[in-house]
Scaffold this active site. Structure first.
Site, PDB file in Angstrom:
ATOM      1  N   LYS A 109       0.853  -1.193   0.000  1.00 39.85           N
ATOM      2  CA  LYS A 109       0.000   0.000   0.000  1.00 39.85           C
ATOM      3  C   LYS A 109       0.881   1.232   0.000  1.00 39.85           C
ATOM      4  O   LYS A 109       2.006   1.199   0.497  1.00 39.85           O
ATOM      5  CB  LYS A 109      -0.893   0.032   1.243  1.00 39.85           C
ATOM      6  CG  LYS A 109      -2.110   0.925   1.103  1.00 39.85           C
ATOM      7  CD  LYS A 109      -3.222   0.219   0.365  1.00 39.85           C
ATOM      8  CE  LYS A 109      -4.497   1.010   0.324  1.00 39.85           C
ATOM      9  NZ  LYS A 109      -5.642   0.145   0.033  1.00 39.85           N
ATOM     10  N   GLY A 223     -17.912   7.836  -2.212  1.00 39.62           N
ATOM     11  CA  GLY A 223     -16.835   7.877  -3.201  1.00 39.62           C
ATOM     12  C   GLY A 223     -17.000   6.722  -4.163  1.00 39.62           C
ATOM     13  O   GLY A 223     -18.119   6.273  -4.423  1.00 39.62           O
TER      14      GLY A 223
HETATM   15  N1  GLU Z   1      -7.336   0.231  -3.156  1.00 42.81           N
HETATM   16  C1  GLU Z   1      -8.116  -0.918  -3.480  1.00 42.81           C
HETATM   17  C2  GLU Z   1      -8.202  -1.844  -2.278  1.00 42.81           C
HETATM   18  O1  GLU Z   1      -8.030  -1.433  -1.151  1.00 42.81           O
HETATM   19  C3  GLU Z   1      -7.657  -1.612  -4.758  1.00 42.81           C
HETATM   20  C4  GLU Z   1      -6.255  -2.145  -4.744  1.00 42.81           C
HETATM   21  C5  GLU Z   1      -5.777  -2.655  -6.100  1.00 42.81           C
HETATM   22  O2  GLU Z   1      -6.551  -2.731  -7.031  1.00 42.81           O
HETATM   23  O3  GLU Z   1      -4.585  -2.960  -6.169  1.00 42.81           O
HETATM   24  O4  GLU Z   1      -8.512  -2.989  -2.402  1.00 42.81           O
END
Ligand code: GLU
Length: 420
Positions: A109, A223
């Site tokens: 992340k 969102g």
């Molecule tokens: N931010 C999204 C999540 O928390 C998508 C992550 C992604 O597609 O890599 O799952």
């Protein structure tokens, strides 16, 4: 919320969740230690020229949690509350999310501490390009693939893709997912998080013999996840959306809301609050409404030991990451609220990210119908495996999801071994 007795540090929460599943799986203590640590963390402090001519230094992170099952994968968040422990937790949750959905990725992340609401498009572009440049030493299509998260979108991904491509000397679309269609995005990626949550909700309602037609829904957050979740449960499950909210507050209507009209109103005025014919409520009140289905689709720690006793929904589908603390989980489980945990409920987003990456590598793109059908297959399989284990062991769905996910990561370690 402020009255919660438990720790609201997201990484402490994430580690507690690992411990709980680890105990049930009788995990080797060494392996448990591995799973409780992020493998690699990058902190970057970088300057951005602001529109007024001043220079501001921003702090960002990229945490690569675990890559036992495949390349690191996970979104990038822009928010004033971003912290290293939040990014660690989100990277940790991505590891279990990819494992429970059974897609061949690890977890990572990124985040930048900033207030995107107070920045111009030009400032956001410069921040994004410089951040991308700073983390370019750790990301790449075979090693770590970012995607959108809170307050980032396909435009953000396009800037990252362009920045990395400029560094490389040729286009590298595979470095991010969640791209615009024109540069290698996938059909259906924008609504994928919510579509997955909708399939999970449908499956949960089937198990509870709860008819989704006319079932009442309250959604926190409007969102990407919240809006599409309201729209898809309304359009495809026939649910009645009685309340929605955003960071400025919530609205309630017992007659039901048209999610598209609310989105158009928010687009025009900046908030769902004030939508004609609705009563204003707070975000806290929204969670405690007498509804069938609750969709916490905003941020972490909104359901704690303090308000969990007052939650009345039958199903909670976590579009957000980390909305419920472990202490709240216990209370909801005792009350008989079926919580579809984040790593399962919102795993549709990263699943279609995977589809986008695969389509890009193959240079062969699928129809929306193909994307949706494949997504449905992945979501239903994941739901079934978690449901089955939760029934067998008489545990809540989060613990079952963690057991499924951790077992898969542990199996990867068994084959790969501990290097050297
Ligand atoms: N931010 C999204 C999540 O928390 C998508 C992550 C992604 O597609 O890599 O799952």
């Amino acid at each position: 919320m402020a009255k919660a007795k438990e720790s609201l540090n997201p990484f402490e929460v994430a580690r507690k969740q690992i411990d709980r599943a680890g105990q049930k799986l009788s995990l080797d203590p060494g392996l448990l230690q591995i799973l409780k640590h992020p493998r690699r963390e990058l902190t970057v402090n970088f300057p951005v020229k602001m529109d007024d001519g001043s220079v501001k230094v921003f702090t960002g992170y990229r945490v690569q949690y675990n890559d036992a099952r495949g390349p690191y994968k996970g979104g990038i968040r822009y928010h004033w509350n971003v912290s290293i422990d939040e990014v660690r937790a989100l990277a940790c949750w991505m590891t279990w999310k990819c494992a429970v959905m059974d897609i061949p990725y690890g977890g990572a992340k990124g985040g930048v501490i900033c207030n995107p609401k107070e920045m111009s498009k030009g400032e956001l572009e410069r921040l994004t390009r410089r951040y991308a440049s700073e983390i370019s030493i750790v990301i790449g299509p075979e090693k770590d693939i970012p995607a959108p998260d809170v307050y980032t979108d396909s435009q953000t991904m396009a800037w990252i893709m362009d920045t990395i491509s400029m560094h490389t000397g040729y286009s590298v679309p595979g470095v991010v997912t969640g791209k615009p269609l024109a540069i290698g995005g996938s059909l259906g990626r924008d609504e994928a998080t919510a579509r997955g949550a909708m399939y999970a909700t449908r499956e949960a309602c089937k198990k509870l013999k709860l008819n989704t037609k006319g079932a009442t829904v309250a959604v926190q957050g409007y969102g990407n996840a919240g809006y599409h979740y309201a729209r898809l449960t309304h359009d495809e499950l026939g649910c009645k959306i009685v309340a929605v909210s955003d960071s400025k507050g919530g609205i309630y209507s017992d007659k039901g809301l048209d999610p598209r009209e609310v989105a158009a109103y928010k687009e025009k005025t900046g908030s769902v609050v004030g939508f004609p014919g609705t009563k204003k409520i707070t975000n806290e009140e929204l969670l405690e409404l007498e509804v069938d289905i609750l969709g916490p689709c905003a941020l972490e720690n909104v359901i704690t030991s303090e308000n969990a006793p007052r939650i009345k929904a039958k199903v909670s589908a976590e579009g957000a990451n980390g909305p419920t603390t472990p202490e709240a989980d216990d209370i909801l489980f005792k009350k008989g609220v079926l919580v579809i945990p984040d790593i399962l409920a919102n795993g549709g987003g990263v699943t279609v990210s995977y589809f986008e990456w695969v389509q890009g590598l193959a240079n062969f793109f699928w129809t929306k119908k193909e994307v949706d059908e494949k997504l449905e297959g992945v979501c239903v399989r994941a739901f079934d495996s978690v449901w089955k284990l939760s029934q067998e062991k008489k545990i809540d769905m989060r613990q079952a999801a963690y057991m499924v996910a951790i077992s898969r990561v542990v199996e990867a370690y068994k084959w790969r071994g501990i290097w050297p």
